[in-house]
Design a protein around this motif. Structure first.
Motif: not given
Length: 481
Positions: A420-439
């Protein structure tokens, strides 16, 4: 050395000593007669003794081969009951999550509260797994499992009452989620009693994981079908029935066994927290537990961001299902192969290498792949979870029996929480960076963290720790009872 060859019949043998003569046995009137001694057959001089006819040897019928692999696990009647109960309760949980989300949205019209219903299925795991972990060792396993199922069925029954407010629905959802790690941890520990601590346990755990992954593919589809013919509360009714079925299977399909560590005199909360301190204070157990937790924390990033990534590469919404199920399909296929094709020794050998490279397929997202390449990368990332099969055996070997229930409960709670924490952090990071870069970044950062853990697991392997560490660990095990 004794010789199996007999002398020819016509070859005389030189006696080495005269035969001993048995003393006469007096016959006492009224006493039973002594056993008659059959005299040796006498042959005329010069006539060889004719050996008695010997019946031809009949080869024994080949014994039926003992079942191996997953078949051997299903040959255990108690495991079949546990497996069926797991299937019922898991499908019920998946259906209820979907139905409850729809129900909350129908009552409120709020997407936030609807999404919060899903989140509340993960967040209470840490609370329940930490504060109530002592239940798993303090009370008999069968009793704990049945009571957990009945409590969940009661919570679901209250959800069916039309007067239950939305806040009450969310609170009941939290309660069910808090009970879940206690149930799962107790069941994991009980498997060592049912299947032993060796290969059967490892394969039994593997089968339950496969069912869990399959439920994600089947359960939501089944829930969607149910919601086309039933109301949300009608679909939730199915969940109550599955919990009751699970309780019945566990009550009448498994044996009653004593608790692992009786009531130590302290409160349940104190016992749970003390167990957590002992478990996390053991360097070896802590390293293994983190190896269970860390890769899943990073591997959930593409699932959490599947919808925005599908939108970013311009694929139809139907393709979202492929992105969401690819990882589960890869996990199931790899787990079945490793569990059935590899020996326990080889499953142990691949733990660290597979864990070290399991997140690397996510780096493919750096080039913003299209749907086919993304699906392949996700399937490979899912296959990387096959290292857990061998890790299960290491964990059981490292945890002392009197702490096993608490350790399994804490392991389950931590695993769900970090995802759950990983999902939340990924969503937070995607607010500032492109999705493919976050993954892609999740794959790189997760690989670095996993490599550090691999080094720690190697350093704590049996025979590599210093004598002082070994003595400290033994002392902790002794004082934990």
């Amino acid at each position: 050395m004794p010789n199996d060859r007999s002398a020819p019949a016509d070859t005389s043998r030189t006696p080495t000593a005269p035969d001993a003569v048995a003393p006469a046995v007096p016959v006492v009137p009224g006493a039973p007669a002594p056993d008659a001694v059959t005299p040796a057959p006498v042959h005329p001089p010069g006539v060889a003794a004719v050996p008695e006819a010997v019946a031809p040897a009949v080869p024994d019928a080949p014994a039926p081969a003992a079942p191996r692999g997953y078949r051997a696990v299903f040959a255990v009647a108690e495991f079949r009951a546990v497996f069926a109960a797991h299937l019922f309760s898991l499908l019920g949980v998946v259906v209820s999550e979907l139905a409850l989300t729809v129900l909350v949205y129908d009552l409120t019209g709020s997407p936030l509260l609807s999404a919060l219903t899903f989140a509340l299925g993960l967040l209470p795991y840490l609370i329940g797994g930490t504060l109530f972990a002592g239940v798993a060792d303090r009370y008999p396993a069968r009793r704990v499992l049945v009571v957990c199922d009945l409590l969940c069925a009661a919570c679901v029954a209250v959800m069916l009452v039309p007067a239950t407010p939305v806040a009450g629905l969310l609170a009941l959802r939290c309660l069910v989620a808090a009970i879940a790690p206690v149930f799962t941890g107790t069941r994991m520990a009980a498997l060592t009693d049912i299947l032993g601590e060796g290969d059967l346990y490892v394969l039994g755990r593997s089968l339950l994981r496969i069912v869990s992954q399959s439920a994600m593919l089947i359960g939501f589809g089944a829930g969607g079908v149910l919601l086309t013919v039933l109301s949300p509360r009608g679909a939730i009714t199915v969940t109550a029935v599955t919990f009751l079925a699970s309780a019945a299977l566990l009550r009448f399909g498994t044996r009653a066994r004593p608790a692992r560590s009786g009531d130590g005199g302290g409160t349940l909360l104190k016992e749970s927290l003390a167990g957590a301190r002992l478990i996390l204070g053991d360097r070896r157990v802590r390293a293994l537990m983190l190896l269970f937790w860390v890769p899943p924390m990073f591997v959930v990033a593409p699932e959490a961001l599947a919808a925005p990534y599908a939108d970013a590469i311009g694929v139809p919404s139907a393709a979202l299902g492929l992105l969401l199920c690819s990882m589960a399909v890869g996990h199931i296929g790899a787990e079945l192969f490793v569990g059935s094709a590899l020996s326990p020794r080889n499953r142990s050998r691949i733990v660290l290498p597979v864990a070290a490279v399991g997140l690397l397929p996510l780096v493919v997202y750096a080039v913003r792949p299209g749907l086919p390449l993304a699906v392949a990368a996700l399937a490979l990332a899912g296959a990387g979870a096959a290292y857990v099969i061998g890790l299960d055996q290491w964990f059981v070997d490292a945890v002392p029996e009197e702490l096993r229930g608490r350790a399994m409960t804490l392991l389950t709670a931590g695993l769900m929480t970090v995802q759950g924490l990983g999902m939340a952090l990924a969503g937070l990071a995607a607010e500032f960076f492109p999705v493919h870069q976050v993954v892609a970044g999740s794959g790189i950062l997760g690989t670095v963290c996993t490599l550090l853990l691999v080094a720690e697991v190697r350093a704590t392997a049996p025979g590599r720790m210093s004598d002082t560490e070994g003595r400290d660990r033994a002392d902790r095990h002794v004082t934990s009872g």
